[in-house]
Design a protein around this motif. Structure first.
Motif, PDB file in Angstrom:
ATOM      1  N   SER A   1       0.789  -1.326   0.212  1.00 42.50           N
ATOM      2  CA  SER A   1      -0.014   0.034   0.063  1.00 42.50           C
ATOM      3  C   SER A   1       0.920   1.335  -0.024  1.00 42.50           C
ATOM      4  N   ASP A   2       2.084   1.163   0.657  1.00 45.95           N
ATOM      5  CA  ASP A   2       2.689   2.301   0.765  1.00 45.95           C
ATOM      6  C   ASP A   2       4.016   2.321  -0.352  1.00 45.95           C
ATOM      7  N   SER A   3       4.476   1.190  -0.840  1.00 48.32           N
ATOM      8  CA  SER A   3       5.560   1.045  -1.627  1.00 48.32           C
ATOM      9  C   SER A   3       5.259   0.943  -3.173  1.00 48.32           C
ATOM     10  N   GLN A   4       4.052   0.856  -3.472  1.00 43.47           N
ATOM     11  CA  GLN A   4       3.875   0.561  -4.882  1.00 43.47           C
ATOM     12  C   GLN A   4       3.375   2.010  -5.371  1.00 43.47           C
ATOM     13  N   HIS A   5       3.704   2.286  -6.589  1.00 42.26           N
ATOM     14  CA  HIS A   5       3.297   3.362  -7.511  1.00 42.26           C
ATOM     15  C   HIS A   5       1.977   3.763  -7.258  1.00 42.26           C
ATOM     16  N   ALA A   6       1.831   5.205  -7.459  1.00 43.73           N
ATOM     17  CA  ALA A   6       0.729   6.162  -7.325  1.00 43.73           C
ATOM     18  C   ALA A   6       0.257   5.848  -8.889  1.00 43.73           C
ATOM     19  N   ILE A   7      -1.297   5.668  -9.299  1.00 42.09           N
ATOM     20  CA  ILE A   7      -1.711   5.561 -10.557  1.00 42.09           C
ATOM     21  C   ILE A   7      -2.910   6.646 -10.399  1.00 42.09           C
ATOM     22  N   ARG A   8      -3.218   7.017 -11.737  1.00 43.35           N
ATOM     23  CA  ARG A   8      -4.556   7.677 -12.024  1.00 43.35           C
ATOM     24  C   ARG A   8      -5.225   6.866 -12.762  1.00 43.35           C
ATOM     25  N   PRO A   9      -6.631   6.287 -11.856  1.00 45.21           N
ATOM     26  CA  PRO A   9      -7.353   5.214 -12.178  1.00 45.21           C
ATOM     27  C   PRO A   9      -8.332   5.821 -13.450  1.00 45.21           C
ATOM     28  N   THR A  10      -8.117   5.122 -14.673  1.00 45.92           N
ATOM     29  CA  THR A  10      -9.003   4.961 -15.755  1.00 45.92           C
ATOM     30  C   THR A  10     -10.047   3.954 -16.067  1.00 45.92           C
ATOM     31  N   GLN A  11      -9.566   2.705 -15.446  1.00 44.03           N
ATOM     32  CA  GLN A  11     -10.690   1.620 -15.884  1.00 44.03           C
ATOM     33  C   GLN A  11     -10.758   0.644 -14.584  1.00 44.03           C
ATOM     34  N   PHE A  12     -12.011   0.192 -14.706  1.00 46.50           N
ATOM     35  CA  PHE A  12     -12.474  -0.884 -13.709  1.00 46.50           C
ATOM     36  C   PHE A  12     -12.536  -2.206 -14.319  1.00 46.50           C
ATOM     37  N   ILE A  13     -11.715  -3.140 -13.848  1.00 47.66           N
ATOM     38  CA  ILE A  13     -11.589  -4.500 -14.521  1.00 47.66           C
ATOM     39  C   ILE A  13     -12.195  -5.700 -13.325  1.00 47.66           C
ATOM     40  N   MET A  14     -13.045  -6.497 -13.756  1.00 45.00           N
ATOM     41  CA  MET A  14     -13.770  -7.508 -12.964  1.00 45.00           C
ATOM     42  C   MET A  14     -12.911  -8.810 -13.106  1.00 45.00           C
ATOM     43  N   HIS A  15     -12.791  -9.438 -11.946  1.00 46.82           N
ATOM     44  CA  HIS A  15     -12.270 -10.764 -12.056  1.00 46.82           C
ATOM     45  C   HIS A  15     -13.004 -11.893 -11.323  1.00 46.82           C
ATOM     46  N   SER A  16     -12.766 -13.231 -11.455  1.00 47.38           N
ATOM     47  CA  SER A  16     -13.278 -14.254 -10.713  1.00 47.38           C
ATOM     48  C   SER A  16     -11.791 -14.860 -10.113  1.00 47.38           C
ATOM     49  N   ILE A  17     -12.000 -15.229  -8.961  1.00 47.72           N
ATOM     50  CA  ILE A  17     -10.679 -15.579  -8.096  1.00 47.72           C
ATOM     51  C   ILE A  17     -10.725 -17.239  -8.244  1.00 47.72           C
ATOM     52  N   ALA A  18     -11.500 -17.659  -8.800  1.00 51.76           N
ATOM     53  CA  ALA A  18     -11.682 -19.260  -8.733  1.00 51.76           C
ATOM     54  C   ALA A  18     -11.508 -19.954  -7.270  1.00 51.76           C
ATOM     55  N   ALA A  19     -12.142 -19.439  -6.412  1.00 56.79           N
ATOM     56  CA  ALA A  19     -12.029 -19.994  -5.141  1.00 56.79           C
ATOM     57  C   ALA A  19     -13.345 -19.402  -4.343  1.00 56.79           C
ATOM     58  N   PRO A  20     -13.950 -20.255  -3.685  1.00 53.94           N
ATOM     59  CA  PRO A  20     -15.122 -20.023  -2.751  1.00 53.94           C
ATOM     60  C   PRO A  20     -15.311 -18.805  -1.577  1.00 53.94           C
ATOM     61  N   TRP A  21     -13.716 -17.685  -1.663  1.00 54.52           N
ATOM     62  CA  TRP A  21     -13.472 -17.230  -0.630  1.00 54.52           C
ATOM     63  C   TRP A  21     -13.979 -16.029  -0.273  1.00 54.52           C
ATOM     64  N   ASP A  22     -14.259 -15.571   0.943  1.00 47.89           N
ATOM     65  CA  ASP A  22     -14.710 -14.139   1.384  1.00 47.89           C
ATOM     66  C   ASP A  22     -13.443 -13.182   1.348  1.00 47.89           C
ATOM     67  N   GLU A  23     -13.857 -11.889   1.705  1.00 45.39           N
ATOM     68  CA  GLU A  23     -12.731 -10.888   1.613  1.00 45.39           C
ATOM     69  C   GLU A  23     -11.485 -11.076   2.516  1.00 45.39           C
ATOM     70  N   LYS A  24     -12.093 -11.709   3.632  1.00 43.85           N
ATOM     71  CA  LYS A  24     -10.947 -11.835   4.629  1.00 43.85           C
ATOM     72  C   LYS A  24      -9.747 -12.909   4.030  1.00 43.85           C
ATOM     73  N   ARG A  25     -10.475 -13.926   3.357  1.00 44.29           N
ATOM     74  CA  ARG A  25      -9.522 -14.919   3.135  1.00 44.29           C
ATOM     75  C   ARG A  25      -8.720 -14.509   1.869  1.00 44.29           C
ATOM     76  N   MET A  26      -9.270 -13.730   0.977  1.00 43.65           N
ATOM     77  CA  MET A  26      -8.421 -13.036   0.055  1.00 43.65           C
ATOM     78  C   MET A  26      -7.454 -12.067   0.473  1.00 43.65           C
ATOM     79  N   TYR A  27      -7.696 -11.445   1.439  1.00 40.39           N
ATOM     80  CA  TYR A  27      -6.666 -10.664   2.071  1.00 40.39           C
ATOM     81  C   TYR A  27      -5.527 -11.447   2.522  1.00 40.39           C
ATOM     82  N   GLU A  28      -5.973 -12.668   3.337  1.00 38.79           N
ATOM     83  CA  GLU A  28      -4.678 -13.455   3.676  1.00 38.79           C
ATOM     84  C   GLU A  28      -3.962 -13.863   2.743  1.00 38.79           C
TER      85      GLU A  28
END
Length: 283
Positions: A16-43
């Motif tokens: 969150s602190d080390s990666q470059h800044a961007i100017r957002p121009t797109q929103f791209i949607m994915h499927s993670i191929a796992a029945p995970w909740d947001e906490k499991r994705m974070y881990e």
């Protein structure tokens, strides 16, 4: 960096602190191929890989945010960060192991809400990305530059939902239509056309009065409100014309040709309309 108010903040460090800044121009949607909740994705992002998305979305519509939307995340290959400083916001969504299942209604609702926020916060234009670098909305497999070796993410069911429910829902909400979006037989092109018509209903009398005034010249004052009583028939005719034209529409739309076809198709309905099939083009 920007944080979505509708998400639980689960900030990844040091990314969150080390990666470059961007100017957002797109929103791209994915499927993670796992029945995970947001906490499991974070881990998973934290402990098992040096890749990550900005957001994670569970089946029940709960959402976590791992990186601010003005910081690069690594889920989109060449769309993560471009030489001009632009980049894509990414979301991973819970799915079955082959990402062939459909989004739940709760997931679609959250994708629509987040899409509207990204449009309002970052000015992402209300269109489907026409090329890999074109500002707008898309899904991971839409362009090859968004995946290292190509991908079938998301599956066909979710691509259909994106085109028929999610993206039209973002456009409708962003334009002030708060009605629920239902998964029926409406194509994205029809939804965009009908959204444009909804916005023009309150101004239709400005079109009707001069036209009808010319027809009734010399026959007394034209009552604009009386003319508005005929709006139902006018809208019905316009809607029928748009549905008839839906098959002509695709990713590369000739706006002038569609406008001409619409005007011809509804000539018997009196009202002449101008249809913008591409939506707002601010970038």
């Amino acid at each position: 960096m920007a944080w979505y108010p509708g998400a639980t903040r689960m900030e990844l460090q040091p990314e969150s602190d080390s990666q470059h800044a961007i100017r957002p121009t797109q929103f791209i949607m994915h499927s993670i191929a796992a029945p995970w909740d947001e906490k499991r994705m974070y881990e998973y992002w934290r402990d098992s890989t040096n890749l990550e998305s900005h957001f994670g979305l569970d089946y029940d519509g709960s959402i976590g945010q791992f990186i601010g939307t003005e910081t690069r995340a690594d889920a989109n290959y060449r769309a993560n960060e471009r030489p001009d400083g632009t980049g894509a916001v990414s979301i991973e969504t819970a799915s079955n192991l082959k990402h062939t299942d459909a989004w739940t209604p709760e997931q679609m609702e959250q994708l629509i809400r987040l899409g509207v926020w990204l449009h309002q916060r970052h000015g992402i234009p209300l269109r489907i990305c026409r090329t890999a670098s074109d500002p707008g909305f898309g899904y991971h497999r839409l362009h090859s530059d968004w995946a290292v070796s190509g991908t079938d993410c998301p599956g066909d069911a979710r691509v259909k939902q994106f085109r028929e429910v999610v993206f039209p829902g973002i456009v409708a909400r962003a334009n002030g239509n708060t009605s629920p979006v239902e998964e029926e037989d409406m194509t994205p092109e029809q939804a965009k056309q009908l959204t444009n018509l909804d916005k023009r209903v309150s101004d239709l009398h400005k079109v009707l009065v001069p036209y009808m005034g010319w027809q009734y010249k010399g026959k007394g004052k034209v009552d604009a409100w009386a003319l508005l009583n005929n709006l139902s028939a006018q809208i019905t005719a316009q809607t029928a014309a748009i549905k008839a034209l839906a098959g002509q529409l695709g990713d590369d739309v000739d706006t002038a040709a569609v406008v001409a076809a619409v005007e011809k198709a509804i000539s018997d309905a009196v009202v002449k309309v101008s249809v913008d099939v591409t939506g707002p083009t601010n970038s």
